[in-house]
Design an enzyme around this catalytic site. Structure first.
Site, PDB file in Angstrom:
ATOM      1  N   ARG A   1      35.856  49.645  49.336  1.00 39.54           N
ATOM      2  CA  ARG A   1      35.421  50.062  47.995  1.00 39.54           C
ATOM      3  C   ARG A   1      34.801  51.463  48.042  1.00 39.54           C
ATOM      4  NH1 ARG A   1      31.260  46.863  43.939  1.00 39.54           N
ATOM      5  NH2 ARG A   1      31.164  48.437  42.328  1.00 39.54           N
TER       6      ARG A   1
ATOM      7  N   CYS B   1      37.627  37.697  33.657  1.00 39.08           N
ATOM      8  CA  CYS B   1      36.683  38.800  33.822  1.00 39.08           C
ATOM      9  C   CYS B   1      35.452  38.477  32.993  1.00 39.08           C
ATOM     10  CB  CYS B   1      37.338  40.080  33.304  1.00 39.08           C
ATOM     11  SG  CYS B   1      36.252  41.506  33.405  1.00 39.08           S
TER      12      CYS B   1
ATOM     13  N   HIS C   1      39.444  45.331  31.504  1.00 42.98           N
ATOM     14  CA  HIS C   1      38.636  46.556  31.537  1.00 42.98           C
ATOM     15  C   HIS C   1      39.170  47.612  30.563  1.00 42.98           C
ATOM     16  CE1 HIS C   1      36.601  45.603  35.669  1.00 42.98           C
ATOM     17  NE2 HIS C   1      36.374  44.695  34.736  1.00 42.98           N
TER      18      HIS C   1
ATOM     19  N   TYR D   1      33.827  49.689  29.978  1.00 45.20           N
ATOM     20  CA  TYR D   1      34.722  50.513  30.801  1.00 45.20           C
ATOM     21  C   TYR D   1      35.362  51.656  30.008  1.00 45.20           C
ATOM     22  CZ  TYR D   1      34.173  47.667  34.922  1.00 45.20           C
ATOM     23  OH  TYR D   1      33.636  47.049  36.028  1.00 45.20           O
TER      24      TYR D   1
HETATM   25  C1  G6P Z   1      31.697  43.994  36.153  1.00 49.25           C
HETATM   26  C2  G6P Z   1      33.180  43.854  36.102  1.00 49.25           C
HETATM   27  C3  G6P Z   1      33.694  43.236  37.354  1.00 49.25           C
HETATM   28  C4  G6P Z   1      33.211  44.021  38.541  1.00 49.25           C
HETATM   29  C5  G6P Z   1      31.702  44.130  38.518  1.00 49.25           C
HETATM   30  C6  G6P Z   1      31.230  45.073  39.578  1.00 49.25           C
HETATM   31  O1  G6P Z   1      31.143  42.747  36.103  1.00 49.25           O
HETATM   32  O2  G6P Z   1      33.609  43.145  34.996  1.00 49.25           O
HETATM   33  O3  G6P Z   1      35.085  43.249  37.297  1.00 49.25           O
HETATM   34  O4  G6P Z   1      33.618  43.421  39.731  1.00 49.25           O
HETATM   35  O5  G6P Z   1      31.256  44.614  37.316  1.00 49.25           O
HETATM   36  O6  G6P Z   1      29.887  44.857  39.825  1.00 49.25           O
HETATM   37  P1  G6P Z   1      29.190  45.441  41.121  1.00 49.25           P
HETATM   38  O7  G6P Z   1      27.815  44.941  41.087  1.00 49.25           O
HETATM   39  O8  G6P Z   1      30.005  44.973  42.300  1.00 49.25           O
HETATM   40  O9  G6P Z   1      29.286  46.932  40.976  1.00 49.25           O
END
Ligand code: G6P
Length: 437
Positions: free
Chosen positions: A96, A172, A202, A256
């Protein structure tokens, strides 16, 4: 109705697992889960044990007879499962970080789900989900696949178009998060709020907003022009919309959309964070380390509140509510990623869309939308083209198709920069992209 359900959770060592367990505990009386199998890869063994032991303490404290099993053997977990949930990250947070950093070095937002980062997450993840589908065909052909793995829309579409698994739903937390956000904004109980959603993962819009069945869209849109009142998630910095823009848009954007309608400001913000200490991956790494320290505490037997610092709020609610409605043929309305089948008439029928659906025992039935409004249609079409190119590249390993996907992504400013980023990312993620060698 079958009782004694078996759930298999792939990526069971995720720090989000306590969310899921909390949901199953909460619904236990209506959703008789007997076994939850948490499975992970060898590199995730330590995390699996820590979070798995917390899960065991959680069910014990709650007094529900759910057995928690931990394994590194995916096939053992999948065997005769009724629901398979996926929450894995190929390459873990290391990958990531690269998804977010490499594009930023070239002045482009990385974004792990819908920018160049999202493209690479799709390239790494789609072959793995298709492997899982093949195993499911053999080991649990009647199971439902509930996919949370990002990019959830593309991963779900890949399953729909390139596997024999038909019982798949992509999920989601953005839609449920927006409903909760509206409820908080208006000071009403979330059960009274419903948003009609349509779009892509998103990239979803609230076409109308209701409280007790009466439209409150205008009131909500007016409130949203106040930056203090933005609806957002922990991983996205809210900046507030231009009032006249929001009025003309006339539908509710999702958090998003900041990346598309405020690209310059979002890029500046991400560059600043990057220079000051790191991208979201670094923030999450720190949060995870703290979470796993807490999870190790043998006294802890509930989901700790610190988990709320992650973007995945309401994950437990969304996941278990969906499984519960499929299991009980509840026919309530939830927003999920599913085969379009004409619900949004100007998107391909075989594509995954994120849309309000009636949830039945034979799956989500999308509520017909017709054509998307003109003011959002263009961007949605562009993202769908990007997604389809990305999925095709993930399957074929074709360089030209990957470059096409990267270049047509609205966050990428030119074909030349696209190529530079693509080449660097192909090299950085080589280990997880066998289809490209
Ligand atoms: C939101 C999105 C998810 C994503 C997450 C990331 O909830 O809908 O798709 O995975 O944010 O969160 P993080 O704490 O990993 O940055």
């Amino acid at each position: 109705m079958k009782t004694g359900l078996k759930i298999a959770t792939i990526g069971g060592g995720s720090s989000y697992t306590p969310e899921l367990i909390e949901g199953f505990i909460h619904y236990y009386n209506e959703l008789p889960v007997q076994e939850i199998w948490l499975v992970d890869v060898v590199d995730g063994k330590e995390k699996l044990e820590i979070v798995g032991n917390l899960a065991k303490r959680m069910v014990k404290k709650a007094g529900v007879p759910i057995e928690i099993h931990l394994t590194l053997d995916r096939k053992e977990a999948l065997k005769s499962a009724d629901f398979v949930t996926t929450q894995f990250r190929v390459g873990m947070l290391e990958a990531r970080g690269k998804d977010e950093r490499i594009p930023l070095k070239h002045g482009v937002i990385g974004q792990e789900t819908n920018g160049p980062g999202g493209l690479f997450k799709a390239l790494r993840t789609i072959p793995v989900i298709l492997d899982i589908c093949r195993e499911m065909e053999e080991l649990c052909p009647n199971a439902w696949l509930i996919n949370f793995t990002n990019p959830a829309g593309m991963v779900t579409e890949a399953v729909l178009r390139f596997s024999n698994i038909e019982k798949v739903v992509g999920l989601c937390n953005v839609p449920i998060g927006m409903e909760m956000g509206v409820a908080a904004l208006l000071g009403v109980d979330p059960n009274r709020v419903r948003i009609d959603f349509a779009g892509l993962n998103h990239m979803v819009y609230g076409l109308d907003v209701f409280v007790d069945g009466i439209s409150v869209k205008e009131q909500v849109m007016t409130l949203l022009t106040d930056p203090e009142k933005s609806i957002t998630m922990q991983n996205i910095h809210a900046m507030g919309w231009e009032p006249e823009f929001l009025k003309a848009l006339n539908v509710l954007p999702c958090p998003y959309h900041n990346y598309y309608y405020k690209s310059g400001e979002m890029l500046a913000e991400e560059l600043k964070n990057y220079q000051e200490g790191g991208t979201r991956a670094e923030v999450v790494k720190k949060l995870e380390a703290e979470l796993f320290e807490l999870y190790k505490n043998p006294e802890l037997a509930i989901k700790p509140p610190q988990l709320e610092k992650r973007g995945g709020a309401y994950y437990s609610e969304a996941a278990v509510r969906l499984i519960h409605s499929i299991y009980t043929d509840k026919r309530d309305i939830q927003t999920v990623n599913t085969r379009n089948n004409g619900a949004i008439s100007n998107l391909p029928s075989d594509s995954a869309v994120e849309v309000s659906c009636i949830i039945t025992s034979v799956g989500p039935k999308p509520i017909a939308v017709g054509e998307l409004p003109m003011q959002v249609n263009g961007l949605v079409q562009q993202i769908k083209s990007f997604e389809r190119a990305a999925i095709n590249a993930a399957i074929s390993g074709d360089y030209g198709t990957a470059l096409l996907a990267m270049t047509i992504n609205p966050l990428v400013p030119s074909d030349r920069i696209a190529k530079v980023i693509l080449d660097e990312m192909l090299e950085a993620h080589k280990r997880y992209l066998p289809q490209f060698h």
